[in-house]
Design a protein around this motif. Structure first.
Motif, PDB file in Angstrom:
ATOM      1  N   LEU A 229      22.176  33.081 -26.707  1.00  0.00           N
ATOM      2  CA  LEU A 229      20.774  32.722 -26.535  1.00  0.00           C
ATOM      3  C   LEU A 229      20.181  32.499 -27.923  1.00  0.00           C
ATOM      4  O   LEU A 229      19.893  33.466 -28.637  1.00  0.00           O
ATOM      5  CB  LEU A 229      20.031  33.832 -25.795  1.00  0.00           C
ATOM      6  CG  LEU A 229      18.638  33.508 -25.264  1.00  0.00           C
ATOM      7  CD1 LEU A 229      18.707  32.399 -24.216  1.00  0.00           C
ATOM      8  CD2 LEU A 229      17.985  34.742 -24.663  1.00  0.00           C
TER       9      LEU A 229
ATOM     10  N   SER B 181      24.170  26.331 -19.678  1.00  0.00           N
ATOM     11  CA  SER B 181      24.110  27.500 -18.807  1.00  0.00           C
ATOM     12  C   SER B 181      24.676  27.106 -17.451  1.00  0.00           C
ATOM     13  O   SER B 181      25.170  25.991 -17.268  1.00  0.00           O
ATOM     14  CB  SER B 181      22.664  27.999 -18.684  1.00  0.00           C
ATOM     15  OG  SER B 181      21.828  26.993 -18.156  1.00  0.00           O
TER      16      SER B 181
ATOM     17  N   ASP C 137      20.186  24.718 -18.301  1.00  0.00           N
ATOM     18  CA  ASP C 137      19.819  24.118 -19.578  1.00  0.00           C
ATOM     19  C   ASP C 137      21.100  23.601 -20.226  1.00  0.00           C
ATOM     20  O   ASP C 137      22.185  24.177 -20.026  1.00  0.00           O
ATOM     21  CB  ASP C 137      19.159  25.136 -20.502  1.00  0.00           C
ATOM     22  CG  ASP C 137      17.805  25.622 -19.983  1.00  0.00           C
ATOM     23  OD1 ASP C 137      17.238  24.945 -19.098  1.00  0.00           O
ATOM     24  OD2 ASP C 137      17.331  26.666 -20.460  1.00  0.00           O
TER      25      ASP C 137
ATOM     26  N   ASN D  59      16.001  23.277 -17.322  1.00  0.00           N
ATOM     27  CA  ASN D  59      15.790  23.651 -15.916  1.00  0.00           C
ATOM     28  C   ASN D  59      16.355  22.587 -14.968  1.00  0.00           C
ATOM     29  O   ASN D  59      15.750  22.259 -13.954  1.00  0.00           O
ATOM     30  CB  ASN D  59      14.307  23.888 -15.649  1.00  0.00           C
ATOM     31  CG  ASN D  59      14.077  24.703 -14.389  1.00  0.00           C
ATOM     32  OD1 ASN D  59      14.896  25.529 -14.013  1.00  0.00           O
ATOM     33  ND2 ASN D  59      12.946  24.461 -13.728  1.00  0.00           N
TER      34      ASN D  59
ATOM     35  N   HIS E 214      13.494  28.957 -31.583  1.00  0.00           N
ATOM     36  CA  HIS E 214      12.269  28.924 -30.788  1.00  0.00           C
ATOM     37  C   HIS E 214      11.408  27.702 -31.089  1.00  0.00           C
ATOM     38  O   HIS E 214      10.466  27.414 -30.340  1.00  0.00           O
ATOM     39  CB  HIS E 214      11.439  30.190 -31.037  1.00  0.00           C
ATOM     40  CG  HIS E 214      11.944  31.405 -30.320  1.00  0.00           C
ATOM     41  ND1 HIS E 214      12.968  32.194 -30.822  1.00  0.00           N
ATOM     42  CD2 HIS E 214      11.588  31.953 -29.134  1.00  0.00           C
ATOM     43  CE1 HIS E 214      13.201  33.190 -29.980  1.00  0.00           C
ATOM     44  NE2 HIS E 214      12.395  33.065 -28.950  1.00  0.00           N
TER      45      HIS E 214
ATOM     46  N   GLU F 135       5.758  23.493 -25.775  1.00  0.00           N
ATOM     47  CA  GLU F 135       5.285  24.219 -24.593  1.00  0.00           C
ATOM     48  C   GLU F 135       3.764  24.214 -24.493  1.00  0.00           C
ATOM     49  O   GLU F 135       3.215  24.293 -23.393  1.00  0.00           O
ATOM     50  CB  GLU F 135       5.808  25.655 -24.630  1.00  0.00           C
ATOM     51  CG  GLU F 135       7.301  25.771 -24.399  1.00  0.00           C
ATOM     52  CD  GLU F 135       7.782  27.209 -24.438  1.00  0.00           C
ATOM     53  OE1 GLU F 135       8.213  27.699 -23.379  1.00  0.00           O
ATOM     54  OE2 GLU F 135       7.710  27.833 -25.521  1.00  0.00           O
TER      55      GLU F 135
ATOM     56  N   LYS G 144      14.776  28.162 -23.380  1.00  0.00           N
ATOM     57  CA  LYS G 144      14.639  29.406 -24.129  1.00  0.00           C
ATOM     58  C   LYS G 144      14.990  30.642 -23.309  1.00  0.00           C
ATOM     59  O   LYS G 144      15.026  31.751 -23.848  1.00  0.00           O
ATOM     60  CB  LYS G 144      13.216  29.570 -24.668  1.00  0.00           C
ATOM     61  CG  LYS G 144      12.163  29.747 -23.590  1.00  0.00           C
ATOM     62  CD  LYS G 144      10.800  30.029 -24.211  1.00  0.00           C
ATOM     63  CE  LYS G 144       9.774  30.395 -23.133  1.00  0.00           C
ATOM     64  NZ  LYS G 144       8.455  30.716 -23.710  1.00  0.00           N
ATOM     65  N   ASN G 145      15.248  30.473 -22.016  1.00  0.00           N
ATOM     66  CA  ASN G 145      15.454  31.635 -21.151  1.00  0.00           C
ATOM     67  C   ASN G 145      16.872  31.780 -20.619  1.00  0.00           C
ATOM     68  O   ASN G 145      17.212  32.833 -20.072  1.00  0.00           O
ATOM     69  CB  ASN G 145      14.486  31.565 -19.963  1.00  0.00           C
ATOM     70  CG  ASN G 145      13.033  31.613 -20.385  1.00  0.00           C
ATOM     71  OD1 ASN G 145      12.660  32.430 -21.220  1.00  0.00           O
ATOM     72  ND2 ASN G 145      12.216  30.733 -19.825  1.00  0.00           N
ATOM     73  N   GLN G 146      17.700  30.752 -20.746  1.00  0.00           N
ATOM     74  CA  GLN G 146      19.035  30.796 -20.164  1.00  0.00           C
ATOM     75  C   GLN G 146      20.100  30.804 -21.263  1.00  0.00           C
ATOM     76  O   GLN G 146      20.123  29.921 -22.126  1.00  0.00           O
ATOM     77  CB  GLN G 146      19.269  29.587 -19.253  1.00  0.00           C
ATOM     78  CG  GLN G 146      18.308  29.503 -18.080  1.00  0.00           C
ATOM     79  CD  GLN G 146      18.697  28.412 -17.106  1.00  0.00           C
ATOM     80  OE1 GLN G 146      19.796  28.424 -16.560  1.00  0.00           O
ATOM     81  NE2 GLN G 146      17.807  27.459 -16.884  1.00  0.00           N
TER      82      GLN G 146
ATOM     83  N   THR H 163      20.466  40.885 -21.311  1.00  0.00           N
ATOM     84  CA  THR H 163      19.764  40.872 -22.589  1.00  0.00           C
ATOM     85  C   THR H 163      20.721  40.428 -23.686  1.00  0.00           C
ATOM     86  O   THR H 163      21.939  40.402 -23.514  1.00  0.00           O
ATOM     87  CB  THR H 163      19.225  42.267 -22.954  1.00  0.00           C
ATOM     88  OG1 THR H 163      20.337  43.177 -23.075  1.00  0.00           O
ATOM     89  CG2 THR H 163      18.273  42.776 -21.882  1.00  0.00           C
TER      90      THR H 163
END
Length: 290
Positions: free
Chosen positions: A70, A96, A102, A126, A154, A173, A181-183, A233
């Motif tokens: 990540l 992912s 992603d 997504n 980021h 964003e 940023k989440n997967q 995490t």
């Protein structure tokens, strides 16, 4: 003049800093330390310090990382298929899992002998892609190895070739543009037949008399945050990802030199940009607006 005690202290500090860098960057001359073949192992040749992916009428092949990450900086060296490579695609990408995945893509589109290779980059967020750019290169990527890098933080995703930025996909964003940023994503490479679209829109088909086609990969470097699937995490120091050099506030934007390089690449080597394709997108995508 530095005293002997201060000199020893400085040397010790330098060694500790060097050791810290080594612990954060995984550099693998041995392919199997970081990766495994996940498609047609009989078409992947592991030579220890490099691997060869082969494509023939039976199959192509591919590999994937044993772990997922990540954010980070991923690079490797590739020497692409020589000669008439029309219809073939060599890929280096991160992705992912699942339909809402992603993905960050380098795809090297084969060519007829004498024509330039095209490098297609794409960004999926997504599950939605259609963000293609295509470039020519300023060298012949079949005669020697060159370094291809994905820098993902980021602030932006940057695609680099030999340290020169080919493309930047910025985090917008604040303008309601989705950003990866989440997967957590794995690292992948492959060689496959795509003569239905890869060369001149599919007009030029693969000439199988030139098979097997071969692309060679080496010098895998992973400076990234490892993701733990057990608890969902990032692991260890990556729990504070912003301490990494590639995600510090100083990375929020390109240096003057990198900006000049990116401008040169766009002026001299960009051949297609989805942002300028009014047929596909009568209304420009949000991320294309300044």
């Amino acid at each position: 003049m530095m005293s002997p005690s201060n000199s020893n202290l400085t040397s010790s500090t330098a060694f500790l800093l060097y050791l810290a860098i080594l612990l954060n960057v995984v550099s693998a001359h041995n392919f199997s330390k970081l990766f495994q073949c996940n498609w047609a192992p009989d078409h992947l040749v592991d030579e220890g310090d490099q691997i060869k992916l082969t494509l023939d009428t039976a199959s192509g092949c591919g590999f994937g990382s044993k772990r997922k990450y990540l954010f980070g900086k991923i690079s490797l060296e590739i020497k692409l298929v020589e000669g008439d490579s029309a219809g073939t695609v060599t890929a280096f990408y991160m992705s992912s899992d699942g339909p809402s995945h992603d993905e960050l893509d380098f795809e090297f589109l084969g060519n007829l002998s004498g024509d330039p290779y095209l490098v297609q980059t794409n960004v999926y967020v997504n599950g939605t892609g259609d963000r293609e750019q295509r470039h020519t290169l300023w060298f012949d990527p079949t005669t020697d190895f060159h370094t291809y890098t994905l820098l993902w933080n980021h602030y932006y995703v940057m695609f680099l070739v030999d340290g020169v930025p080919l493309r930047v996909f910025a985090n917008k964003e604040e303008a309601n543009v989705l950003y990866p940023k989440n997967q957590a994503m794995g690292i992948y490479g492959s060689l496959w037949n795509a003569d239905d679209w890869a060369t001149q829109g599919g007009m030029v088909k693969t000439n199988w008399s030139h098979a097997p086609f071969v692309s060679t990969f080496r010098s895998f470097k992973v400076d990234a945050c490892e993701f733990s699937p057990e608890n969902g995490t990032v692991i260890g120091k990556c729990s504070n990802v912003r301490q990494y050099h590639w995600d510090k506030s100083a990375m929020n934007g390109l240096s003057k030199h990198k900006s000049q390089q990116l401008k040169w690449v766009r002026e001299k080597h960009l051949v297609y940009d989805y942002c300028e394709d009014t047929v596909r997108f009568p209304e420009p995508p949000k991320e294309c607006l300044n």
